[in-house]
Design an enzyme around this catalytic site. Structure first.
Site, PDB file in Angstrom:
ATOM      1  N   HIS A 133      -6.436  -5.453  -7.991  1.00 41.93           N
ATOM      2  CA  HIS A 133      -5.433  -4.911  -7.083  1.00 41.93           C
ATOM      3  C   HIS A 133      -4.255  -4.278  -7.843  1.00 41.93           C
ATOM      4  O   HIS A 133      -3.957  -3.101  -7.644  1.00 41.93           O
ATOM      5  CB  HIS A 133      -4.958  -6.060  -6.178  1.00 41.93           C
ATOM      6  CG  HIS A 133      -3.956  -5.686  -5.143  1.00 41.93           C
ATOM      7  ND1 HIS A 133      -3.603  -6.520  -4.114  1.00 41.93           N
ATOM      8  CD2 HIS A 133      -3.200  -4.586  -4.973  1.00 41.93           C
ATOM      9  CE1 HIS A 133      -2.694  -5.951  -3.351  1.00 41.93           C
ATOM     10  NE2 HIS A 133      -2.432  -4.772  -3.853  1.00 41.93           N
ATOM     11  N   HIS A 168      -0.026  -0.683  -8.077  1.00 38.51           N
ATOM     12  CA  HIS A 168      -1.478  -0.659  -8.239  1.00 38.51           C
ATOM     13  C   HIS A 168      -1.851   0.040  -9.550  1.00 38.51           C
ATOM     14  O   HIS A 168      -2.905   0.673  -9.639  1.00 38.51           O
ATOM     15  CB  HIS A 168      -2.131   0.070  -7.056  1.00 38.51           C
ATOM     16  CG  HIS A 168      -1.871  -0.575  -5.730  1.00 38.51           C
ATOM     17  ND1 HIS A 168      -2.141   0.036  -4.532  1.00 38.51           N
ATOM     18  CD2 HIS A 168      -1.382  -1.799  -5.407  1.00 38.51           C
ATOM     19  CE1 HIS A 168      -1.814  -0.777  -3.523  1.00 38.51           C
ATOM     20  NE2 HIS A 168      -1.345  -1.888  -4.041  1.00 38.51           N
ATOM     21  N   GLU A 223       2.244  -4.875   2.998  1.00 37.02           N
ATOM     22  CA  GLU A 223       2.399  -5.898   1.959  1.00 37.02           C
ATOM     23  C   GLU A 223       3.861  -6.323   1.725  1.00 37.02           C
ATOM     24  O   GLU A 223       4.173  -6.830   0.649  1.00 37.02           O
ATOM     25  CB  GLU A 223       1.795  -5.394   0.646  1.00 37.02           C
ATOM     26  CG  GLU A 223       0.289  -5.217   0.713  1.00 37.02           C
ATOM     27  CD  GLU A 223      -0.317  -5.105  -0.672  1.00 37.02           C
ATOM     28  OE1 GLU A 223      -0.956  -6.063  -1.092  1.00 37.02           O
ATOM     29  OE2 GLU A 223      -0.127  -4.062  -1.322  1.00 37.02           O
ATOM     30  N   HIS A 261       5.995  -3.900  -6.665  1.00 38.21           N
ATOM     31  CA  HIS A 261       4.552  -4.137  -6.544  1.00 38.21           C
ATOM     32  C   HIS A 261       3.843  -2.822  -6.806  1.00 38.21           C
ATOM     33  O   HIS A 261       4.168  -1.797  -6.203  1.00 38.21           O
ATOM     34  CB  HIS A 261       4.190  -4.660  -5.157  1.00 38.21           C
ATOM     35  CG  HIS A 261       2.710  -4.656  -4.913  1.00 38.21           C
ATOM     36  ND1 HIS A 261       1.841  -5.395  -5.680  1.00 38.21           N
ATOM     37  CD2 HIS A 261       1.938  -3.970  -4.028  1.00 38.21           C
ATOM     38  CE1 HIS A 261       0.604  -5.172  -5.259  1.00 38.21           C
ATOM     39  NE2 HIS A 261       0.627  -4.304  -4.266  1.00 38.21           N
TER      40      HIS A 261
HETATM   41 ZN    ZN Z   1      -0.896  -3.638  -3.084  1.00 39.13          ZN
END
Ligand code: ZN
Length: 271
Positions: A182, A102, A81, A100
């Site tokens: 996500h 989760h 990603e 980023h």
């Molecule tokens: Zn992710």
């Protein structure tokens, strides 16, 4: 030989990874990146391993903003990603750090229709409302639909959610975007601020979820009338963020100390 300013940057970067793990924003998944201060066309991420286990510059990989390919010819395995990061740096020249995550505290606000708006003064940076990115709107029939941002077009689609319309401003309208089913992504001018935003986004979501639970329990036993949640006004959010921005060094110093005294985290650059 690493440039002197990169040694300092990498020390902060590794501390940032450890702090995000310590605060449960990252676990075995998720990542932090930082733009190269010596070359705005590249950025740094850790190699494909849990953030808590990153210890030294040999764990860090440099990528081109243009296409998220590695600068070195035989790099360690990287994160699928990384397009999240490359496309945000491409779109916003003033952005130098991206997280980023989760985070399970944040995901409920990506799938429930309950808006993530700031409810605590330390989350004024959330702005009026946090946009939700639904990756399924951008899939083609033959795409791998595992919800991961694994291509340049998907990264660009996510980056576009940070600003309304086709804004070409160097900084985005939104500092946080939820990703449906996500997690979320947040961006800023520097590592310390983006770590602050990531941690207090999660705290805001946790507080809101607790409030929803006790409100339902209370109202179910006392009334059919539903009051809804209290959010910061737009001015309260803006003014709170203006105040908080001047205080980030205080939590940063605490968080660095917390990870430094934990045997889990090793940062070979931290004296
Ligand atoms: Zn992710």
């Amino acid at each position: 030989m690493i440039a002197a300013n990169l040694t300092q940057l990498f020390m902060t970067f590794i501390n940032g990874l450890h702090i995000l793990d310590y605060n449960k924003v990252l676990d075995a998944y998720g990542h932090l990146s930082v733009r190269n201060p010596n070359n705005a066309a590249t950025f740094f991420m850790s190699r494909n391993e849990a953030p808590a286990l990153v210890t030294s510059p040999s764990d860090i990989v440099e990528y081109y903003v243009a296409n998220a390919s590695a600068v070195e010819p035989s790099p360690p395995s990287g994160f699928i990603e990384r397009y999240i990061h490359s496309e945000i740096y491409k779109r916003f020249s003033g952005i130098n750090a991206v997280v980023h995550s989760h985070s399970s505290a944040m995901i409920p606000y990506s799938i429930s229709g309950v808006p993530l708006k700031p409810s605590i003064h330390l989350a004024g940076f959330l702005g009026e409302v946090v946009p939700v990115f639904d990756i399924s709107q951008y899939y083609h029939d033959n795409d791998t639909q595992d919800l991961l941002v694994r291509t340049i077009p998907l990264g660009a689609a996510l980056a576009s959610k940070f600003s309304a319309g086709n804004s070409t401003e160097s900084l985005p309208d939104h500092l946080v975007v939820l990703m449906q089913s996500h997690g979320f992504t947040t961006c800023s001018t520097d590592i310390e601020t983006v770590v602050f935003q990531a941690i207090y986004s999660q705290t805001d979501a946790e507080v809101k979820s607790d409030a929803l639970v006790i409100q339902h329990a209370f109202l179910d036993s006392n009334s059919n009338h539903h009051e809804g949640l209290v959010y910061l006004t737009q001015k309260q959010a803006t003014d709170s963020w203006a105040t908080d921005k001047g205080t980030i060094q205080r939590p940063w110093d605490l968080w660095v100390r917390e990870v430094k005294v934990s045997p889990l985290y090793v940062n070979t650059l931290d004296p």
